[in-house]
Design a protein around this motif. Structure first.
Motif, short mmCIF file in Angstrom:
data_model
loop_
_atom_site.label_atom_id
_atom_site.label_comp_id
_atom_site.label_asym_id
_atom_site.label_seq_id
_atom_site.Cartn_x
_atom_site.Cartn_y
_atom_site.Cartn_z
N GLU A 80 -2.38 -6.15 -15.52
CA GLU A 80 -1.13 -5.41 -15.77
C GLU A 80 -1.01 -4.23 -14.81
N GLU A 81 -2.11 -3.51 -14.64
CA GLU A 81 -2.05 -2.33 -13.76
C GLU A 81 -1.84 -2.71 -12.31
N ASP A 84 1.78 -3.71 -11.88
CA ASP A 84 2.62 -2.50 -11.89
C ASP A 84 2.55 -1.80 -10.55
N ARG A 85 1.35 -1.73 -10.04
CA ARG A 85 1.17 -1.02 -8.77
C ARG A 85 1.88 -1.76 -7.62
N GLY A 88 5.89 -2.56 -9.55
CA GLY A 88 6.52 -1.73 -10.58
C GLY A 88 7.72 -0.97 -10.04
N HIS A 89 7.70 -0.63 -8.76
CA HIS A 89 8.82 0.10 -8.15
C HIS A 89 9.78 -0.87 -7.45
N GLU A 90 9.57 -2.17 -7.67
CA GLU A 90 10.43 -3.23 -7.16
C GLU A 90 10.74 -3.08 -5.66
N TYR A 96 8.00 -9.13 -9.68
CA TYR A 96 6.93 -9.79 -10.45
C TYR A 96 5.81 -10.21 -9.51
#
Ligand SMILES: Cc1ncc(COP(=O)(O)O)c(C=O)c1O
Length: 449
Positions: A80-81, A84-85, A88-90, A96
């Motif tokens: 998950e982390e 996100d890294r 997460g900021h797309e 994804y």
């Protein structure tokens, strides 16, 4: 008694390679105690060098908690982390991350996701992929079908998918005509791609796939100015996806986290690997745009793919720490500064070398191309196996580099690829170029040059 031989099926059946028993920053240590300067991070993998204490610690922390849980049942904190890294900021709309175990798996997933997207959006006729000659996308059959390297494809030709076709590589040294400007060359390549869409029927093309900076097969070839703009426009106009394979050139290798940042375009799907985990664990990822995943969420609700080791917790923990270190230590700035030094040193050492026809690259990703004759850009006879000789002479002089043959057309041509760790010091860069210079001259001497 038969001679004792290794039971490992090594790349060469004729020779067991020396054993590596340790690592220390930019150095690899062989069983006989020799220290080899890792000037290419293996195959552009070891971006943090070897045995980085923070990564070792992150792996052992994760191992002591949970080594594995199947993704059909569980997710994990490091997965998950890491996702996100990464997204997460797309970045560029990529929202994804599908976490796999290497580059070929990332490419396979990219191809299948593109296909599934078009099924789910009622465009089942889109089943063709356009790729480029002299590209490399991996060795599994789907990825090999996409790849355009003649030598790698040849034995498996009957097994490769007819869904893939190939256009000319954006490879100025070999493909740009002398009477063409760079803009003319780009226009010609764009016209060829457009013609390929028309030949196939634009409504049948799912995606165009390319390496932003071509790695293993051609040797660090950056695209000509405006090329990816033209490609993006053609894909958009025909409703096809753009898949960028940054397995080798991505994750900071060219000085920006993603090589596409320097092209002013964004992909719909991206493959990454190598520098993602820096070799500390086998890991790769497919990054997909939110638009694609939303369409699948609104349709069947699942990407129809999978592997046993998806999002492996230890691999994710290692990659997460590698990416944190790159940020914490401002290593992308280092890549730019050391890259400029590497370019300068290569130009000083090889710019007037009568058998070096081209010096090219970006960031800490550079190659020299060897030629028999500079004026004619004539490759050496492939039977001389010059690139293999350079690999051997480099190792003798304590340098690990990544030479390969087939540079010009998949059969002839030789280049040496350098991809030093991002932690390299100015002295390391100087030493890499000095040792490479000696290795190249020794190898040339061995073929009478
Ligand atoms: C651009 C590119 N794509 C895909 C791959 C395949 O990656 P792997 O060897 O991890 O399967 C490579 C490996 O060199 C690569 O350079």
């Amino acid at each position: 008694m038969a001679a004792r031989h290794s039971r490992v099926l090594h790349r060469s059946l004729g020779r067991t390679p020396p054993r590596a028993i340790g690592g220390d920053g930019v150095w690899l240590i062989a069983e006989d105690g020799r220290r080899i300067l890792d000037g290419s991070g293996g195959a552009a993998v070891s971006c943090l060098g070897h045995q980085h204490p923070r990564v070792i610690e992150a792996i052992s922390r994760q191992a002591s908690k949970l080594a594995y849980a199947h993704t059909a049942f569980f997710t994990s904190q490091p997965a998950e982390e890491l996702a996100d890294r990464l997204v997460g900021h797309e970045p560029g709309g990529l929202a994804y991350a599908y976490l796999v175990s290497g580059g070929s798996e990332a490419v396979e997933a990219s191809i299948k996701l593109a296909r599934q997207y078009f099924i789910e959006t009622d465009q089942p006729r889109r089943q063709r992929f356009i790729a480029r000659r002299q590209s490399y996308h991996g060795n599994t059959l789907g990825a090999l079908s996409a790849g355009g390297n003649a030598w790698r494809r040849e034995p498996y030709m009957p097994l490769l998918s007819p869904a893939f076709s190939h256009v000319t590589a954006a490879f100025p040294y070999h493909e740009k005509r002398d009477d063409e400007t760079e803009a003319d060359f780009v226009a010609r390549l764009a016209a060829e791609l457009e013609a390929e869409f028309q030949r196939l029927g634009p409504g049948t093309v799912a995606a165009f796939i390319a390496e932003p900076v071509v790695g293993a097969t051609a040797g660090c070839v950056p695209p000509p100015e405006g090329y990816f703009h033209a490609v993006r426009e053609i894909c958009d106009r025909h409703g096809a996806l753009l898949i960028l394979d940054e397995v080798m050139c991505g994750m900071g290798r060219t000085g920006t986290l993603h090589a596409w940042e320097q092209e002013g375009v964004t992909p719909d799907i991206q493959a990454i690997a190598k520098g993602l985990g820096g070799g500390y664990q086998p890991i790769g990822a497919m990054l997909a745009s939110g638009r694609i995943i939303d369409a699948i969420r609104d349709g069947s609700g699942a990407f129809q793919h999978g592997h046993t080791y998806l999002a492996h917790p230890m691999a994710c923990a290692a990659a997460l720490e590698v990416q944190r270190i790159i940020d914490d230590d401002h290593l992308l700035d280092q890549v730019k500064v050391r890259g400029t030094q590497l370019e300068r040193r290569l130009t000083e050492r090889f710019g007037n070398h009568r058998h070096v026809g081209d010096i090219r690259g970006r960031g800490l990703f550079w190659a020299i191309e060897l030629v028999a004759d500079r004026a004619g850009r004539t490759p050496f006879d492939p039977d001389l196996k010059l690139s293999q000789r350079i690999k051997a002479t480099a190792l003798e002089s304590g340098l690990g580099c990544y030479p390969a043959g087939g540079t010009a057309d998949g059969r002839s041509g030789d280049h040496v690829l350098l991809a030093p760790p991002y932690i390299s010091t100015p002295d390391d860069i100087d030493m890499i170029v000095d040792r490479l210079g000696r290795a190249v001259d020794d190898a040339l001497k061995s073929i009478g040059q």
